[in-house]
Design an enzyme around this catalytic site. Structure first.
Site, PDB file in Angstrom:
ATOM      1  N   TYR A 228       4.553   4.701   5.674  1.00 35.01           N
ATOM      2  CA  TYR A 228       3.547   4.941   4.638  1.00 35.01           C
ATOM      3  C   TYR A 228       2.393   5.810   5.148  1.00 35.01           C
ATOM      4  O   TYR A 228       1.585   6.291   4.361  1.00 35.01           O
ATOM      5  CB  TYR A 228       2.961   3.636   4.119  1.00 35.01           C
ATOM      6  CG  TYR A 228       3.919   2.678   3.461  1.00 35.01           C
ATOM      7  CD1 TYR A 228       5.248   3.006   3.190  1.00 35.01           C
ATOM      8  CD2 TYR A 228       3.492   1.398   3.124  1.00 35.01           C
ATOM      9  CE1 TYR A 228       6.108   2.096   2.601  1.00 35.01           C
ATOM     10  CE2 TYR A 228       4.349   0.488   2.525  1.00 35.01           C
ATOM     11  CZ  TYR A 228       5.650   0.832   2.275  1.00 35.01           C
ATOM     12  OH  TYR A 228       6.491  -0.080   1.687  1.00 35.01           O
TER      13      TYR A 228
ATOM     14  N   ASP B 251       0.752  -5.596   2.756  1.00 37.17           N
ATOM     15  CA  ASP B 251       2.044  -5.083   3.200  1.00 37.17           C
ATOM     16  C   ASP B 251       1.970  -3.572   3.361  1.00 37.17           C
ATOM     17  O   ASP B 251       1.611  -2.854   2.430  1.00 37.17           O
ATOM     18  CB  ASP B 251       3.108  -5.452   2.162  1.00 37.17           C
ATOM     19  CG  ASP B 251       4.475  -4.920   2.549  1.00 37.17           C
ATOM     20  OD1 ASP B 251       5.157  -5.586   3.338  1.00 37.17           O
ATOM     21  OD2 ASP B 251       4.849  -3.837   2.062  1.00 37.17           O
TER      22      ASP B 251
ATOM     23  N   VAL C 262       0.798  -1.220   0.000  1.00 39.55           N
ATOM     24  CA  VAL C 262       0.000   0.000   0.000  1.00 39.55           C
ATOM     25  C   VAL C 262       0.836   1.278   0.000  1.00 39.55           C
ATOM     26  O   VAL C 262       0.326   2.355   0.298  1.00 39.55           O
ATOM     27  CB  VAL C 262      -1.010  -0.002   1.179  1.00 39.55           C
ATOM     28  CG1 VAL C 262      -1.991  -1.146   1.037  1.00 39.55           C
ATOM     29  CG2 VAL C 262      -0.288  -0.065   2.514  1.00 39.55           C
ATOM     30  N   TRP C 263       2.104   1.163  -0.379  1.00 41.03           N
ATOM     31  CA  TRP C 263       2.963   2.341  -0.465  1.00 41.03           C
ATOM     32  C   TRP C 263       2.347   3.358  -1.418  1.00 41.03           C
ATOM     33  O   TRP C 263       1.884   3.008  -2.505  1.00 41.03           O
ATOM     34  CB  TRP C 263       4.358   1.937  -0.944  1.00 41.03           C
ATOM     35  CG  TRP C 263       5.329   3.065  -1.030  1.00 41.03           C
ATOM     36  CD1 TRP C 263       5.606   3.987  -0.066  1.00 41.03           C
ATOM     37  CD2 TRP C 263       6.164   3.386  -2.137  1.00 41.03           C
ATOM     38  NE1 TRP C 263       6.573   4.871  -0.495  1.00 41.03           N
ATOM     39  CE2 TRP C 263       6.933   4.520  -1.784  1.00 41.03           C
ATOM     40  CE3 TRP C 263       6.346   2.834  -3.392  1.00 41.03           C
ATOM     41  CZ2 TRP C 263       7.857   5.100  -2.628  1.00 41.03           C
ATOM     42  CZ3 TRP C 263       7.275   3.419  -4.241  1.00 41.03           C
ATOM     43  CH2 TRP C 263       8.020   4.534  -3.851  1.00 41.03           C
TER      44      TRP C 263
ATOM     45  N   HIS D  52      12.282  -1.614   8.373  1.00 48.45           N
ATOM     46  CA  HIS D  52      12.121  -1.042   7.038  1.00 48.45           C
ATOM     47  C   HIS D  52      13.456  -0.823   6.349  1.00 48.45           C
ATOM     48  O   HIS D  52      13.615  -1.119   5.184  1.00 48.45           O
ATOM     49  CB  HIS D  52      11.351   0.269   7.114  1.00 48.45           C
ATOM     50  CG  HIS D  52      10.700   0.631   5.827  1.00 48.45           C
ATOM     51  ND1 HIS D  52       9.574   1.388   5.765  1.00 48.45           N
ATOM     52  CD2 HIS D  52      10.997   0.341   4.549  1.00 48.45           C
ATOM     53  CE1 HIS D  52       9.202   1.545   4.508  1.00 48.45           C
ATOM     54  NE2 HIS D  52      10.056   0.924   3.748  1.00 48.45           N
TER      55      HIS D  52
ATOM     56  N   LYS E  51       6.324  -2.569   8.740  1.00 48.97           N
ATOM     57  CA  LYS E  51       7.764  -2.347   8.898  1.00 48.97           C
ATOM     58  C   LYS E  51       8.015  -1.273   9.941  1.00 48.97           C
ATOM     59  O   LYS E  51       7.352  -0.243   9.931  1.00 48.97           O
ATOM     60  CB  LYS E  51       8.366  -1.927   7.560  1.00 48.97           C
ATOM     61  CG  LYS E  51       8.173  -2.951   6.470  1.00 48.97           C
ATOM     62  CD  LYS E  51       8.524  -2.332   5.120  1.00 48.97           C
ATOM     63  CE  LYS E  51       7.910  -3.109   3.994  1.00 48.97           C
ATOM     64  NZ  LYS E  51       6.461  -2.884   3.846  1.00 48.97           N
TER      65      LYS E  51
END
Length: 110
Positions: free
Chosen positions: A39, A34, A10-11, A97, A64
């Protein structure tokens, strides 16, 4: 434990659109979502997972730890923050991350 090989990342999905994206992906058959603290959309991920109609144990969630959390204490605090933001009881996989030494804390704290 099996980790689904294909995940929705979903970045760059804005927080207000994340819940719908997660629900759509799960409806299409995705079972791995993820995200990351960086984000700024973990709340939307949690809402999507909670409201998708699929039991939580059937959706694998990864997040992350933000790169600036270099100490054990800050990492643990950030995991608790992610759980609160998502409104989930657990995160299936939590990873660092970026273990790069940017924004390093005092080396003695690591």
């Amino acid at each position: 434990m099996k980790v689904p090989k294909l995940a929705l990342d979903v970045w760059m999905i804005p927080e207000k659109e994340t819940e719908a994206a997660v629900k759509s992906a799960i409806a299409m058959g995705y079972r791995h979502i993820d995200t990351a603290q960086a984000y700024d959309n973990e709340a939307g991920v949690g809402a999507g997972v909670r409201n998708c109609g699929v039991p939580r144990e059937e959706v694998f969630v990864t997040s992350k730890i933000a790169a600036e959390n270099k100490s054990y204490e800050s990492a643990m605090e950030s995991i608790d923050e992610s759980l609160r933001a998502m409104g989930l009881d657990y995160i299936d996989m939590m990873i660092i991350h970026s273990p790069q030494p940017w924004a390093l804390v005092n080396q003695s704290e690591i």
